[in-house]
Design a protein around this motif. Structure first.
Motif, PDB file in Angstrom:
ATOM      1  N   ARG A 336      -2.290   5.404 -46.093  1.00 43.77           N
ATOM      2  CA  ARG A 336      -2.070   6.418 -45.045  1.00 43.77           C
ATOM      3  C   ARG A 336      -2.339   5.819 -43.668  1.00 43.77           C
ATOM      4  N   GLU A 337      -3.394   5.044 -43.551  1.00 46.57           N
ATOM      5  CA  GLU A 337      -3.696   4.397 -42.264  1.00 46.57           C
ATOM      6  C   GLU A 337      -2.575   3.448 -41.866  1.00 46.57           C
ATOM      7  N   ASP A 340       0.304   5.644 -40.622  1.00 48.89           N
ATOM      8  CA  ASP A 340      -0.019   6.208 -39.301  1.00 48.89           C
ATOM      9  C   ASP A 340       0.086   5.158 -38.199  1.00 48.89           C
ATOM     10  N   SER A 341      -0.287   3.926 -38.527  1.00 48.94           N
ATOM     11  CA  SER A 341      -0.251   2.876 -37.504  1.00 48.94           C
ATOM     12  C   SER A 341       1.178   2.510 -37.126  1.00 48.94           C
ATOM     13  N   LYS A 344       2.932   6.554 -36.252  1.00 49.91           N
ATOM     14  CA  LYS A 344       2.141   7.414 -35.360  1.00 49.91           C
ATOM     15  C   LYS A 344       2.085   8.814 -35.970  1.00 49.91           C
ATOM     16  N   SER A 345       2.080   9.850 -35.144  1.00 50.80           N
ATOM     17  CA  SER A 345       1.911  11.202 -35.684  1.00 50.80           C
ATOM     18  C   SER A 345       2.967  12.175 -35.173  1.00 50.80           C
ATOM     19  N   ASN A 346       4.109  11.634 -34.765  1.00 47.38           N
ATOM     20  CA  ASN A 346       5.128  12.519 -34.199  1.00 47.38           C
ATOM     21  C   ASN A 346       6.418  12.584 -35.005  1.00 47.38           C
ATOM     22  N   GLN A 475       1.779  10.873 -46.240  1.00 47.61           N
ATOM     23  CA  GLN A 475       1.670  11.209 -44.827  1.00 47.61           C
ATOM     24  C   GLN A 475       1.453  12.705 -44.599  1.00 47.61           C
ATOM     25  N   CYS A 476       2.095  13.538 -45.409  1.00 46.40           N
ATOM     26  CA  CYS A 476       2.112  14.976 -45.125  1.00 46.40           C
ATOM     27  C   CYS A 476       1.026  15.786 -45.826  1.00 46.40           C
ATOM     28  N   ARG A 510      -1.246  18.402 -44.235  1.00 45.97           N
ATOM     29  CA  ARG A 510      -1.917  17.593 -43.216  1.00 45.97           C
ATOM     30  C   ARG A 510      -1.017  17.369 -42.002  1.00 45.97           C
ATOM     31  N   PHE A 511       0.275  17.117 -42.250  1.00 49.25           N
ATOM     32  CA  PHE A 511       1.218  16.851 -41.160  1.00 49.25           C
ATOM     33  C   PHE A 511       2.522  17.590 -41.449  1.00 49.25           C
TER      34      PHE A 511
END
Length: 516
Positions: A336-337, A340-341, A344-346, A475-476, A510-511
């Motif tokens: 997951r990290e 995200d790296s 990102k989160s968009n 991710q989600c 989560r997302f």
């Protein structure tokens, strides 16, 4: 009473004499039998009629692995009336799949052929010959080529988004989901749209009907036990499952015939590079100058093989990956990290991100190593040859135990542990994890999609779907099992590598990729 006693007195010597004569006859026959010059692979002691069934558990790959530790990497196993030669390490697999590839390019019908209405029409199960070579060429140049898979990119993305919407609804309602069923539905819809996208857009219910039929066919085939397929009962439909299997195949045949007629009546000339697999197959079917004339039955069975393969490979691989990630929270956190790296989160992770996600790729490979969707694949010997110093003859049936090969301690440190790090490499191409694979011929230690010229043509598609789906699910959502802290990773019975129990989990949002 006295008469009975006298009869027993005289009968005992008589029976002893008969048994003695039989024993002497068998000994004479054994001693005078000319010694065969054929040097067969070693084999456990077989019992009459059942062969080695008494040595096999419900998990056949694991049973073969256990026997190989005692009898070697090449051994003969009798299952009922059928004899198989089992390969259990990479060195022997290399002999079969590369050195003697030509002698083992054919396959035999391994499943319940007695009840298959498409007998001898299969591509995956066909012997090496003109039809197989033609269909293999069609797969590599048109059906599963890189450009064709690229054209299906939007289909994979849309179906993953549908899956996420379904899981988000469950999450907001606080309900658990059957993730196994959700993933099977995903892969079914993917294959249906790739194979018959024109029909899918007209009637979405047909995809669901197709899925139910394929699941029913697979379930009935699985109910035909090993002895009913390879033993004395193979021509006796003892429990009626053979009849039910044939009826399910006939219903499938009627459904696909309707779809084919719809394509034919409404035109095939759509052009523009938007052809689905059915378009390509029917164009080949009606092409007068084609190098080989394929039949309608071959088209129907090819489509069925695609559906079965999608459930047995893509769906199973994703299920196993998610089960291992839920059971290994540190690995889950690490991937997951990584996502995200990069993302990102968009936005949602997509296929173009995968080259920058090596740990996600390593997870897919480690999942396939531990939980190969096809733990045993088969070949047929077409010419006498020597393998590992032993004689194999024409028509010998060979089972390559990928389960045992991909868990062999000679190649894999801690072979039964889920360690994606073993597939991480640095810029120089060397493994930079703690679990270095100090092996030669790595390709023959890693066989999740078979090997040689009969290797799976859809492996690239399976990787694309696995990377995209697992990445999105990690991710989600956070995941909690319905019962207990861990997912039960017991393996189903028989030759399949599928999970024994469905994955029942709570998806915790989560997302949300739908929020702008």
């Amino acid at each position: 009473m006295a008469t009975s006693t006298r009869l027993l007195h005289y009968s005992n010597p008589f029976f002893v004499s008969i048994i003695s004569i039989i024993i002497v006859y068998l000994l004479i026959k054994l001693c005078t039998k000319p010694k065969s010059s054929v040097h067969y692979p070693p084999s456990p002691l077989a019992l009459p009629i059942i062969g080695h069934l008494h040595l096999l558990s419900s998990s056949l790959p694991k049973s073969f692995q256990t026997l190989a530790r005692r009898y070697g990497p090449l051994m003969r196993i009798h299952i009922g009336q059928s004899i198989f030669v089992v390969v259990s390490d990479a060195a022997v697999a290399k002999e079969v799949l590369r050195i003697h590839e030509g002698e083992f390019a054919s396959r035999f019908e391994f499943g319940p052929a007695e009840y298959n209405i498409y007998k001898d029409a299969g591509f995956i199960t066909s012997p090496y010959g003109t039809y197989w070579r033609f269909m293999k060429k069609l797969c590599m140049t048109k059906l599963f080529s890189g450009p064709q898979l690229d054209r299906f990119n939007h289909i994979r993305k849309e179906e993953i988004m549908k899956l996420l919407q379904s899981l988000m609804k469950r999450s907001r309602e606080g309900k658990w989901c059957d993730l196994s069923a959700e993933l099977a539905s995903l892969t079914n819809n993917l294959i249906f749209r790739m194979a018959m996208g024109k029909r899918f857009s007209k009637d979405g219910n047909e995809a669901n009907e197709m899925w139910k039929l394929v699941v029913e066919i697979m379930g009935l085939a699985a109910k035909l036990g090993v002895n009913e397929v390879h033993g004395l009962l193979k021509k006796i439909d003892l429990f009626g499952n053979g009849k039910k299997l044939r009826e399910a195949l006939e219903r499938y045949d009627r459904l696909v015939e309707e779809i084919i007629k719809d394509y034919e009546e409404n035109g095939l000339d759509i052009g523009g590079g938007n052809e689905d697999l059915m378009h390509i197959l029917l164009e080949t079917y009606r092409e007068k100058n084609a190098e080989l004339k394929i039949t309608r039955d071959q088209i129907k069975y090819f489509i069925l093989e695609l559906f079965i393969a999608s459930i047995d490979t893509s769906s199973a691989a994703i299920q196993w990956a998610m089960a291992e990630l839920i059971n290994h929270p540190k690995v889950f956190k690490k991937v997951r990290e990584e996502i995200d790296s990069v993302v990102k989160s968009n936005r949602l992770v997509n296929e173009s991100d995968v080259p920058n996600l090596p740990y996600l790729q390593a997870i897919a490979k480690e999942t396939l190593r531990l939980h190969s969707p096809v733990p045993i694949f088969h070949r047929e010997c077409t010419k006498d040859c020597k393998i590992n110093g032993f004689d194999l003859q024409v028509k010998d049936r060979v089972l390559i135990n990928a389960y045992a090969i991909m868990r062999h301690p000679e190649a894999w440190s801690d072979p039964d542990k889920f360690l994606p790090e073993r597939f991480l490499y640095n810029s120089s191409g060397e493994n930079n994890g703690e679990y270095l694979m100090e092996i030669k011929d790595q390709g023959f230690w890693f066989l999740p999609f078979g090997g040689g010229r009969r290797g799976c043509a859809g492996s690239l598609h399976a990787y694309l779907v696995t990377h995209g789906t697992v990445g999105a699910l990690v991710q989600c959502f956070d995941w909690k099992t319905k019962d207990g802290e861990k997912v039960d990773i017991s393996v189903g019975s028989g030759f399949s590598g599928a999970m024994a129990l469905p994955m029942e989990c709570y998806p915790v949002l989560r997302f949300d990729p739908f929020q702008k």
